[in-house]
Design a protein around this motif. Structure first.
Motif, PDB file in Angstrom:
ATOM      1  N   PHE A 293       0.833  -1.199   0.000  1.00  0.00           N
ATOM      2  CA  PHE A 293       0.000   0.000   0.000  1.00  0.00           C
ATOM      3  C   PHE A 293       0.872   1.256   0.000  1.00  0.00           C
ATOM      4  CE2 PHE A 293      -3.269   3.017   0.790  1.00  0.00           C
ATOM      5  CZ  PHE A 293      -4.450   2.409   0.377  1.00  0.00           C
ATOM      6  N   ALA A 294       1.983   1.208   0.731  1.00  0.00           N
ATOM      7  CA  ALA A 294       2.897   2.353   0.746  1.00  0.00           C
ATOM      8  C   ALA A 294       3.468   2.573  -0.661  1.00  0.00           C
ATOM      9  CB  ALA A 294       4.017   2.115   1.757  1.00  0.00           C
ATOM     10  N   ALA A 295       3.778   1.480  -1.364  1.00  0.00           N
ATOM     11  CA  ALA A 295       4.318   1.608  -2.724  1.00  0.00           C
ATOM     12  C   ALA A 295       3.255   2.172  -3.667  1.00  0.00           C
ATOM     13  CB  ALA A 295       4.801   0.238  -3.216  1.00  0.00           C
ATOM     14  N   ALA A 296       2.007   1.698  -3.554  1.00  0.00           N
ATOM     15  CA  ALA A 296       0.943   2.150  -4.465  1.00  0.00           C
ATOM     16  C   ALA A 296       0.597   3.612  -4.226  1.00  0.00           C
ATOM     17  CB  ALA A 296      -0.303   1.275  -4.292  1.00  0.00           C
ATOM     18  N   SER A 297       0.652   4.028  -2.963  1.00  0.00           N
ATOM     19  CA  SER A 297       0.203   5.383  -2.625  1.00  0.00           C
ATOM     20  C   SER A 297       1.352   6.396  -2.601  1.00  0.00           C
ATOM     21  CB  SER A 297      -0.473   5.374  -1.247  1.00  0.00           C
ATOM     22  OG  SER A 297       0.469   5.016  -0.250  1.00  0.00           O
ATOM     23  N   GLY A 298       2.576   5.889  -2.475  1.00  0.00           N
ATOM     24  CA  GLY A 298       3.708   6.800  -2.316  1.00  0.00           C
ATOM     25  C   GLY A 298       3.709   7.506  -0.965  1.00  0.00           C
ATOM     26  N   GLN A 299       2.933   6.988  -0.036  1.00  0.00           N
ATOM     27  CA  GLN A 299       2.810   7.623   1.288  1.00  0.00           C
ATOM     28  C   GLN A 299       3.442   6.731   2.360  1.00  0.00           C
ATOM     29  OE1 GLN A 299       1.429  10.703   1.605  1.00  0.00           O
ATOM     30  NE2 GLN A 299       1.265  10.589  -0.640  1.00  0.00           N
ATOM     31  N   PRO A 300       4.019   7.330   3.398  1.00  0.00           N
ATOM     32  CA  PRO A 300       4.509   6.512   4.513  1.00  0.00           C
ATOM     33  C   PRO A 300       3.324   5.973   5.315  1.00  0.00           C
ATOM     34  CG  PRO A 300       4.735   8.853   5.007  1.00  0.00           C
ATOM     35  CD  PRO A 300       4.219   8.772   3.599  1.00  0.00           C
ATOM     36  N   ILE A 301       3.458   4.748   5.837  1.00  0.00           N
ATOM     37  CA  ILE A 301       2.394   4.185   6.676  1.00  0.00           C
ATOM     38  C   ILE A 301       3.020   3.753   7.999  1.00  0.00           C
ATOM     39  CG2 ILE A 301       0.577   2.413   6.841  1.00  0.00           C
ATOM     40  CD1 ILE A 301       0.462   2.445   3.798  1.00  0.00           C
ATOM     41  N   PRO A 302       3.076   4.661   8.980  1.00  0.00           N
ATOM     42  CA  PRO A 302       3.666   4.292  10.267  1.00  0.00           C
ATOM     43  C   PRO A 302       2.849   3.183  10.938  1.00  0.00           C
ATOM     44  CG  PRO A 302       3.119   6.659  10.169  1.00  0.00           C
ATOM     45  CD  PRO A 302       2.539   6.020   8.953  1.00  0.00           C
ATOM     46  N   ILE A 303       3.552   2.228  11.558  1.00  0.00           N
ATOM     47  CA  ILE A 303       2.845   1.150  12.252  1.00  0.00           C
ATOM     48  C   ILE A 303       3.253   1.098  13.722  1.00  0.00           C
ATOM     49  CG2 ILE A 303       2.590  -0.279  10.186  1.00  0.00           C
ATOM     50  CD1 ILE A 303       4.847  -2.056  11.314  1.00  0.00           C
ATOM     51  N   ARG A 304       2.375   0.548  14.548  1.00  0.00           N
ATOM     52  CA  ARG A 304       2.710   0.279  15.945  1.00  0.00           C
ATOM     53  C   ARG A 304       2.330  -1.173  16.211  1.00  0.00           C
ATOM     54  NH1 ARG A 304      -0.088   4.272  18.802  1.00  0.00           N
ATOM     55  NH2 ARG A 304      -1.910   2.948  18.948  1.00  0.00           N
ATOM     56  N   LEU A 305       3.305  -1.964  16.684  1.00  0.00           N
ATOM     57  CA  LEU A 305       3.029  -3.377  16.947  1.00  0.00           C
ATOM     58  C   LEU A 305       2.361  -3.517  18.313  1.00  0.00           C
ATOM     59  CD1 LEU A 305       6.399  -4.922  15.657  1.00  0.00           C
ATOM     60  CD2 LEU A 305       4.226  -4.689  14.425  1.00  0.00           C
ATOM     61  N   SER A 306       1.245  -4.256  18.353  1.00  0.00           N
ATOM     62  CA  SER A 306       0.508  -4.456  19.604  1.00  0.00           C
ATOM     63  C   SER A 306       0.304  -5.947  19.844  1.00  0.00           C
ATOM     64  CB  SER A 306      -0.873  -3.797  19.529  1.00  0.00           C
ATOM     65  OG  SER A 306      -0.749  -2.437  19.256  1.00  0.00           O
ATOM     66  N   ALA A 307      -0.292  -6.246  20.993  1.00  0.00           N
ATOM     67  CA  ALA A 307      -0.556  -7.649  21.331  1.00  0.00           C
ATOM     68  C   ALA A 307      -1.607  -8.227  20.389  1.00  0.00           C
ATOM     69  CB  ALA A 307      -1.055  -7.735  22.774  1.00  0.00           C
ATOM     70  N   ARG A 308      -1.639  -9.548  20.305  1.00  0.00           N
ATOM     71  CA  ARG A 308      -2.672 -10.225  19.513  1.00  0.00           C
ATOM     72  C   ARG A 308      -4.061  -9.827  19.998  1.00  0.00           C
ATOM     73  NH1 ARG A 308      -0.723 -16.558  19.477  1.00  0.00           N
ATOM     74  NH2 ARG A 308       1.368 -16.231  18.658  1.00  0.00           N
ATOM     75  N   ARG A 309      -5.030  -9.874  19.084  1.00  0.00           N
ATOM     76  CA  ARG A 309      -6.412  -9.550  19.414  1.00  0.00           C
ATOM     77  C   ARG A 309      -7.193 -10.839  19.622  1.00  0.00           C
ATOM     78  NH1 ARG A 309      -8.920  -5.842  14.796  1.00  0.00           N
ATOM     79  NH2 ARG A 309      -8.352  -7.756  13.742  1.00  0.00           N
ATOM     80  N   ALA A 310      -8.129 -10.829  20.574  1.00  0.00           N
ATOM     81  CA  ALA A 310      -8.969 -12.015  20.795  1.00  0.00           C
ATOM     82  C   ALA A 310      -9.730 -12.321  19.506  1.00  0.00           C
ATOM     83  CB  ALA A 310      -9.946 -11.744  21.929  1.00  0.00           C
ATOM     84  N   GLY A 311      -9.845 -13.614  19.199  1.00  0.00           N
ATOM     85  CA  GLY A 311     -10.655 -14.013  18.045  1.00  0.00           C
ATOM     86  C   GLY A 311      -9.909 -14.021  16.727  1.00  0.00           C
ATOM     87  N   ASP A 312      -8.607 -13.685  16.700  1.00  0.00           N
ATOM     88  CA  ASP A 312      -7.821 -13.712  15.467  1.00  0.00           C
ATOM     89  C   ASP A 312      -7.096 -15.049  15.317  1.00  0.00           C
ATOM     90  OD1 ASP A 312      -8.501 -11.261  14.480  1.00  0.00           O
ATOM     91  OD2 ASP A 312      -6.681 -10.223  15.132  1.00  0.00           O
ATOM     92  N   SER A 313      -6.613 -15.329  14.109  1.00  0.00           N
ATOM     93  CA  SER A 313      -5.822 -16.544  13.896  1.00  0.00           C
ATOM     94  C   SER A 313      -4.557 -16.182  13.135  1.00  0.00           C
ATOM     95  CB  SER A 313      -6.631 -17.590  13.118  1.00  0.00           C
ATOM     96  OG  SER A 313      -6.930 -17.103  11.840  1.00  0.00           O
ATOM     97  N   ALA A 314      -3.580 -17.126  13.097  1.00  0.00           N
ATOM     98  CA  ALA A 314      -2.269 -16.829  12.506  1.00  0.00           C
ATOM     99  C   ALA A 314      -2.350 -16.662  10.990  1.00  0.00           C
ATOM    100  CB  ALA A 314      -1.285 -17.952  12.835  1.00  0.00           C
ATOM    101  N   ALA A 315      -2.955 -17.628  10.334  1.00  0.00           N
ATOM    102  CA  ALA A 315      -2.961 -17.619   8.869  1.00  0.00           C
ATOM    103  C   ALA A 315      -4.280 -18.145   8.344  1.00  0.00           C
ATOM    104  CB  ALA A 315      -1.810 -18.467   8.331  1.00  0.00           C
TER     105      ALA A 315
END
Ligand SMILES: NC(=O)c1ccc[n+]([C@@H]2O[C@H](COP(=O)([O-])OP(=O)(O)OC[C@H]3O[C@@H](n4cnc5c(N)ncnc54)[C@H](O)[C@@H]3O)[C@@H](O)[C@H]2O)c1
Length: 355
Positions: A293-315
């Motif tokens: 998305f950063a490549a398509a938009s040419g915009q920086p996309i800052p991220i913040r890593l957080s803990a896993r969310r309830a109800g999510d899966s790995a893949a």
């Protein structure tokens, strides 16, 4: 040409599918309560399908002059909203998109999810049976596979939902199996979507959820646009190559075309219960998506890593082989087109349809 009822047709997937169905020559009656959408989406569907100017029909309802698209404001849980639609004219088939879809919200508000998703589907099926319509395409979800034992995931994989949203999709799938078994005339497709994203390439149609988006793609778009300062990435310790969750992202126009192909099959073949994954078969991590998305938009996309969310899966990656064999359909648009079209929509509509 078929006469179709589209529930939730103003929503993200419903609106793009309405356009695909109109372009395939069908006539549509849309029922939506606009709980998570805006009427403007359907006005733009009419515009993109080059339909004649609109005529108001009272109470927020309207139709195109040629009557190929009729829009009713109403609720799938209300027989008084559904029955007149079946009484007014024969309906050849229903595409049922109306529902609630946010995993975290479903954990906080399970009653709302069972009410809209399950009771709403029961009410719709009752109205269909009473109105003599027995052809249905249902929006199911890959979320019902839970933590899959194998990826890519075939349709035969165990159904083990890990959140209330997934439970409601599994319950409706079971309901549809029971209905199909009860009367051989039913033609039912249960379509398990993987991760629908992107937008119509015109930049006129896209995803415009009310309030805080619950899925990643609109959030990334809004961060790229500068509307949000940072993208929160839930989970960086999953057992995946870069530690972030891996998903099978499917362009919404590929998904819309998958619906068109499914409907054509249901109407052409003998009655049946069809269950198909709709996905690309390709997995991308959250960081892959952010970088694309950063490549398509040419915009920086800052991220913040957080803990896993309830109800999510790995893949979660589809085995799309059955859809290809049964429908002759497969995804045609990759991650670069997904990000290009999503960015075009976001740039042209920074406030969604509300602007
Ligand atoms: N977007 C996804 O990631 C995803 C993935 C798998 C499955 N699905 C399913 O696909 C369907 C469509 O999803 P979407 O992304 O377009 O969601 P959406 O919220 O954009 O669309 C749902 C539409 O249903 C309408 N609606 C909600 N409750 C209603 C009710 N009681 N009566 C009438 N209309 C009602 C909303 O106003 C909205 O227009 C949903 O059933 C969803 O669970 C979505």
């Amino acid at each position: 040409m078929a006469n179709l009822l589209i529930t939730g047709g103003a929503g993200f997937i419903g609106s793009h599918t309405c356009l695909a169905l109109l372009l395939a020559g069908h006539r549509l009656v849309v029922l939506d309560n606009f709980a998570n959408s805006r009427p403007e989406a359907l006005r733009r569907v009419a515009e993109l399908a080059a339909l004649e100017p609109l005529q108001a029909r009272g109470c927020g309802d309207w139709a195109t002059a040629d009557q190929r698209l009729l829009v009713h404001q109403g609720d799938v849980r209300a027989r008084q909203d559904l029955d007149p639609l079946f009484a007014a004219e024969p309906i050849d088939g229903v595409l049922h998109f109306a529902g609630l879809k946010a995993v975290a919200e479903s954990i906080a508000q399970p009653l709302a999810y069972w009410d809209v998703n399950v009771a709403g589907s029961v009410c719709l099926l009752q109205a269909m049976a009473a109105g003599g319509c027995r052809t249905l395409v249902f929006s199911s979800s890959a979320t019902l596979y839970g933590h899959p034992e194998q990826v890519p995931i075939p349709e035969e994989a165990p159904i083990r939902p890990i959140n209330p949203y997934g439970q409601t999709k599994a319950a409706v799938e079971q309901l549809l199996a029971d209905v199909a078994a009860s009367q051989p005339a039913w033609r039912i497709a249960r379509l398990r979507y993987f991760n629908p994203v992107a937008a119509h390439p015109s930049g006129r149609l896209g995803e415009d959820p009310h309030g805080m988006p619950s899925n990643i793609f609109p959030l990334i778009s809004q961060v790229a646009m500068g509307l949000r300062p940072v993208l929160e990435v839930f989970g960086s310790d999953w057992p995946t190559a870069d530690g972030t969750g891996v998903r099978d992202y499917i362009h919404v126009m590929d998904l819309a075309e998958g619906h068109s192909a499914t409907l054509a099959l249901l109407l052409a073949e003998a009655p049946q219960l069809l269950t198909l994954n709709l996905g690309s078969g390709q997995g991308h991590s959250v960081l892959d998506l952010v970088n694309a998305f950063a490549a398509a938009s040419g915009q920086p996309i800052p991220i913040r890593l957080s803990a896993r969310r309830a109800g999510d899966s790995a893949a979660s990656i589809a085995d799309p082989g059955a859809a290809e064999r049964r429908l002759g359909w497969r995804t045609r648009r990759g991650l670069a087109e997904i990000c290009r079209d999503g960015w075009a929509w976001q740039q042209a509509n920074p406030q969604g349809y509300g602007a």
